[in-house]
Design an enzyme around this catalytic site. Structure first.
Site, PDB file in Angstrom:
ATOM      1  N   GLY A 186       0.795  -1.230   0.000  1.00 12.72           N
ATOM      2  CA  GLY A 186       0.000   0.000   0.000  1.00 12.72           C
ATOM      3  C   GLY A 186       0.824   1.274   0.000  1.00 12.72           C
ATOM      4  N   MET A 214      -3.492  -7.394  -7.356  1.00 10.82           N
ATOM      5  CA  MET A 214      -2.916  -8.479  -8.146  1.00 10.82           C
ATOM      6  C   MET A 214      -3.980  -9.338  -8.823  1.00 10.82           C
ATOM      7  SD  MET A 214       0.154  -7.688  -7.770  1.00 10.82           S
ATOM      8  CE  MET A 214       1.076  -9.074  -8.436  1.00 10.82           C
ATOM      9  N   ARG A 215      -5.026  -8.692  -9.303  1.00  8.96           N
ATOM     10  CA  ARG A 215      -6.083  -9.413 -10.012  1.00  8.96           C
ATOM     11  C   ARG A 215      -6.478  -8.633 -11.254  1.00  8.96           C
ATOM     12  NH1 ARG A 215      -9.129 -13.257  -7.034  1.00  8.96           N
ATOM     13  NH2 ARG A 215      -8.091 -13.529  -5.054  1.00  8.96           N
ATOM     14  N   ASN A 235      -4.744   2.566 -12.979  1.00 11.30           N
ATOM     15  CA  ASN A 235      -3.789   1.580 -12.468  1.00 11.30           C
ATOM     16  C   ASN A 235      -2.385   2.157 -12.552  1.00 11.30           C
ATOM     17  OD1 ASN A 235      -2.841  -1.032 -11.590  1.00 11.30           O
ATOM     18  ND2 ASN A 235      -2.205  -1.440 -13.700  1.00 11.30           N
ATOM     19  N   HIS A 286       1.562   0.799 -13.118  1.00 15.12           N
ATOM     20  CA  HIS A 286       2.321  -0.377 -13.542  1.00 15.12           C
ATOM     21  C   HIS A 286       3.816  -0.058 -13.436  1.00 15.12           C
ATOM     22  CE1 HIS A 286       3.159  -4.097 -15.605  1.00 15.12           C
ATOM     23  NE2 HIS A 286       4.031  -3.437 -16.346  1.00 15.12           N
TER      24      HIS A 286
HETATM   25  C1  GRF Z   1       3.841  -1.279  -7.357  1.00 14.25           C
HETATM   26  O1  GRF Z   1       5.157  -1.501  -7.786  1.00 14.25           O
HETATM   27  C2  GRF Z   1       2.907  -1.141  -8.530  1.00 14.25           C
HETATM   28  O2  GRF Z   1       3.502  -0.596  -9.655  1.00 14.25           O
HETATM   29  C3  GRF Z   1       2.507  -2.563  -8.824  1.00 14.25           C
HETATM   30  O3  GRF Z   1       2.449  -3.180  -7.562  1.00 14.25           O
HETATM   31  C4  GRF Z   1       3.271  -2.488  -6.636  1.00 14.25           C
HETATM   32  C5  GRF Z   1       2.405  -2.098  -5.477  1.00 14.25           C
HETATM   33  O4  GRF Z   1       3.128  -1.555  -4.404  1.00 14.25           O
HETATM   34  N1  GRF Z   1       1.266  -2.580  -9.571  1.00 14.25           N
HETATM   35  P1  GRF Z   1       2.376  -0.911  -3.169  1.00 14.25           P
HETATM   36  O5  GRF Z   1       1.427  -1.943  -2.589  1.00 14.25           O
HETATM   37  O6  GRF Z   1       1.660   0.318  -3.635  1.00 14.25           O
HETATM   38  O7  GRF Z   1       3.483  -0.594  -2.193  1.00 14.25           O
END
Ligand code: GRF
Length: 208
Positions: free
Chosen positions: A18, A98-99, A115, A117
């Site tokens: 987060g 993660m979905r 989102n 990435h």
């Molecule tokens: C980040 O690196 C984001 O780009 C990817 O997942 C990670 C999430 O990190 N989609 P966090 O939970 O915000 O620390």
């Protein structure tokens, strides 16, 4: 004079630490992003993102996504939409979720699902973008904030921030360098959205 903006009512979906959600909360508290965080949902019951939400007194909950392992679909998707709507959410922020999200959520929040990435899309979509970049031998890596569409990491690009890939980088050092940029990019993209400064022409997002 700053651009007038409408307060975004944000709902966050995340599965992990987060830190991106935290960067959005920090921007709201600093007064650089006109938004309220109305709800944080995680598909992982003990995810740190839920602890962070509790620390900031943000309503939060575990979203049981069974029977699916890699997507948000069916009854869970419906429950998710209902919870977001009940909290008055108008903007859905995927932050390490993660979905795969499906058309139901996208239809409920048209052009309002974003989102982040950890790669410079369209290069290295999918899992562990930073590791893909390192293994490929890329000289530049980075992050992308984009609108979500029905594909995986294929939606219109809003903001990208680049970092160098350095000699001796490990997946961890490169990911940390990218994450520092993510924490700038996500609040910035949301600020532009709140100020009505993102205009979509075909696939291109122009910043007004
Ligand atoms: C980040 O690196 C984001 O780009 C990817 O997942 C990670 C999430 O990190 N989609 P966090 O939970 O915000 O620390």
């Amino acid at each position: 004079m700053s651009t007038p903006s409408t307060a975004l009512k944000i709902g966050v979906l995340g599965s992990g630490s987060g830190s991106n959600m935290q960067s959005v909360v920090d921007a709201i508290k600093a007064g650089t992003l006109n938004a309220e965080m109305r709800l944080v949902l995680s598909d992982v019951p003990n995810a740190k993102i839920l602890d962070r939400a509790r620390t900031h007194n943000i309503p939060c909950a575990w979203l049981d996504c069974a029977p699916f392992k890699t997507k948000l679909d069916g009854a869970a998707e419906q429950r998710c939409i209902e919870m977001l709507k009940k909290q008055g959410v108008d903007t859905v922020v995927l932050a390490g979720f993660m979905r795969i999200v499906k058309p139901g959520l996208l239809k409920a929040f048209p052009l309002r699902v974003l989102n982040i990435h950890p790669a410079l899309l369209p290069a290295f979509p999918g899992l562990h973008g930073w590791q893909q970049a390192l293994e490929y031998g890329a000289k530049v890596a980075g992050c992308t904030v984009h609108f979500v569409d029905a594909g995986t990491d294929t939606g219109p690009l809003i903001i990208q921030r680049a970092v160098p890939v350095l000699t001796g980088d490990t997946p961890e050092t490169l990911h940390a360098r990218i994450q520092a940029e993510e924490h700038i990019a996500y609040p910035e993209a949301l600020r532009l959205l709140s100020e009505g400064r993102l205009r979509l022409s075909g696939r291109r997002v122009d910043i007004l």
